[in-house]
Design a protein around this motif. Structure first.
Motif, mmCIF file in Angstrom:
data_model
loop_
_atom_site.group_PDB
_atom_site.id
_atom_site.type_symbol
_atom_site.label_atom_id
_atom_site.label_comp_id
_atom_site.label_asym_id
_atom_site.label_seq_id
_atom_site.Cartn_x
_atom_site.Cartn_y
_atom_site.Cartn_z
ATOM 1 N N ASP A 85 82.742 57.041 97.600
ATOM 2 C CA ASP A 85 81.398 56.591 97.253
ATOM 3 C C ASP A 85 80.381 57.522 97.922
ATOM 4 O O ASP A 85 80.740 58.524 98.528
ATOM 5 C CB ASP A 85 81.182 55.133 97.659
ATOM 6 N N SER A 112 85.964 62.760 94.242
ATOM 7 C CA SER A 112 85.450 61.957 93.122
ATOM 8 C C SER A 112 85.748 60.475 93.318
ATOM 9 O O SER A 112 85.087 59.615 92.738
ATOM 10 C CB SER A 112 86.073 62.438 91.807
ATOM 11 N N ASN A 161 79.204 59.456 93.026
ATOM 12 C CA ASN A 161 80.426 59.549 93.838
ATOM 13 C C ASN A 161 80.322 60.740 94.778
ATOM 14 O O ASN A 161 79.366 61.531 94.718
ATOM 15 C CB ASN A 161 81.671 59.651 92.946
#
Length: 451
Positions: A225, A222, A258
């Motif tokens: 990117d 999480s 993410n």
């Protein structure tokens, strides 16, 4: 730095091996003219004589004869920091003195020879205690269950503790991968026994796994990117013109923000092999790609279970340290078996140069995590190498400790020794073969590094 670290590890292991021979030789009254650390010319030599302690610098063998320490043990530190030695009276020559090695009983000589490899196992155990006390125990607890793969299908969950794989007992996490390396999956169903909430359960996995791949990698946490971390040459992403560093904005119309979201969408969208629409951002500009994944088949269990858990009491640390040493001994023996049967090739064998290269790689990979991480990694290397040296020296081959033990066992059975001169020829021949093998391994190491 890498060479120094490798030499230090190697020297500690070899000196401790020789210390085993030394300690049992002294116990059984065998004379030890010299115990040395390193090779080459002596830098410092110390001895306890009838006239008191004596210290000499750069003492030659000729000067030995002039000193008043003919019947005492000399302790030397030599110039080249490579290994060490324990010279025993009458070990490789006929000698009728009472303190001669061959004048001692069968089992006294057996214990002296066996002590070298055994001390290597002791050293591996001591280092394992230090490692586990500082970095934790390698509990085979499931850390990752891969989406849509066999383990998830069978119901294995994160946090389960693996106890057996295909009937083979699992005590530490690394045993899973090692067993799979020694006994590769062949497509047959695999029984996995695991513990959950104190209850033991058994499930059967179908290791045949088929999926579709785009040929790229990304961070799936999480906190990551959605940028493309790496691209496989010749695969769909590379053919489409996508580059490392490109940012994935959406997949089939679903926006991803993410790595965790990206992973979930990818597990859903590449399951049937149909084309997938990606919106990619590069240099602030977005572009849409329609990419069809390639089919990929493999055999896998579909989980990762190796987790260093800190804590545990002293008894746990001692218990698992024994398991660590046993693991490396068994792994070494199994690897030798695969080498003999042809499942491993000589290209898989490494010598001193290969060890230096591996030590360098380990230092590079752990240096960013601080000096403690580097030291722990070096201790891991020492455990592996010490256990390996112990096993290798016990092989029943001439010139090795195992070869000498074979002659002693034969003597015990025959009730009389084999002719010492003939035994010496056998060990000398074995030594020559061993040196030729080391030259081959050295050449092999250099070629692997070049390529």
């Amino acid at each position: 730095m890498n060479i120094i670290a490798a030499l230090l590890i190697f020297t500690v292991i070899v000196v401790f091996h020789e210390l085993g021979h030394f300690a049992l030789a002294k116990k059984h009254g065998v004379g030890v003219p010299e115990f040395s650390v390193g090779m080459g010319p002596r830098i410092i030599t110390f001895a306890k004589t009838k006239k008191g302690p004596m210290l000499r610098f750069f003492c030659s063998s000729k000067r030995y004869e002039k000193e008043d320490w003919q019947d005492v043990t000399k302790y030397s530190w030599k110039l080249l920091p490579i290994g060490g030695s324990c010279a025993m009276v009458g070990e490789d020559e006929e000698n009728d003195a009472e303190n001669s090695f061959n004048k001692k009983g069968v089992w006294a000589r057996f214990s002296i020879i066996f002590a070298g490899p055994f001390f290597n196992f002791i050293l591996a155990f001591v280092f394992s205690v230090i490692i586990l006390a500082n970095s934790g125990i390698d509990i085979p607890k499931v850390e990752i269950v891969y989406d849509n793969q066999p383990a998830q299908t069978a119901g294995i969950q994160k946090g389960d503790i693996i106890r057996k794989v295909d009937g083979r007992k699992i005590r530490i996490g690394r045993e899973i991968d090692t067993n799979l390396m020694l006994h590769p999956l062949n497509g047959d169903p695999v029984e996995v026994e695991f513990e959950r909430d104190g209850k033991v359960q058994t499930v059967t996995l179908d290791p045949n796994y088929k999926t579709y791949l785009f040929g790229f990698s990304y961070g799936n946490q999480s906190t990551s990117d959605t940028s493309v971390a790496d691209i496989s040459k010749g695969k769909p992403f590379a053919k489409a013109g996508i580059k490392t560093g490109d940012i994935i904005k959406s997949i089939n119309g679903t926006a991803v923000h993410n790595g965790e979201e990206l992973g979930k969408v990818m597990s859903q969208e590449n399951s049937d092999g149909s084309a997938v629409t990606f919106v990619i951002e590069r240099d602030g500009k977005e572009k849409t790609y329609e990419i069809t994944p390639e089919p990929y088949e493999t055999k896998t269990l579909g989980f990762y279970a190796a987790m260093d858990e800190p804590g545990g009491n002293a008894l746990d640390v001692l218990h698992y340290s024994f398991i660590e040493v046993e693991y490396w001994i068994k792994t070494t023996v199994a690897s030798l078996g695969q080498l003999v049967t042809g499942k491993l090739s000589m290209n898989d064998v490494s010598g001193p140069v290969g060890i230096v290269d591996t030590v360098g790689t380990v230092i590079t990979q752990t240096s960013d995590y601080g000096i403690k991480a580097v030291l722990i990694s070096m201790l891991y290397m020492a455990v592996l190498l010490s256990a390996n040296l112990g096993v290798m020296n016990l092989l029943p081959l001439p010139a090795l400790d195992g070869g000498r033990l074979v002659f002693i066992i034969i003597e015990a059975i025959r009730k009389k020794p084999i002719d010492r001169e003939k035994e010496g020829y056998v060990h000398f021949g074995g030594f020559v073969v061993l040196m030729l093998f080391m030259v081959f391994v050295l050449y092999n190491d250099i070629i692997k590094i070049i390529h």
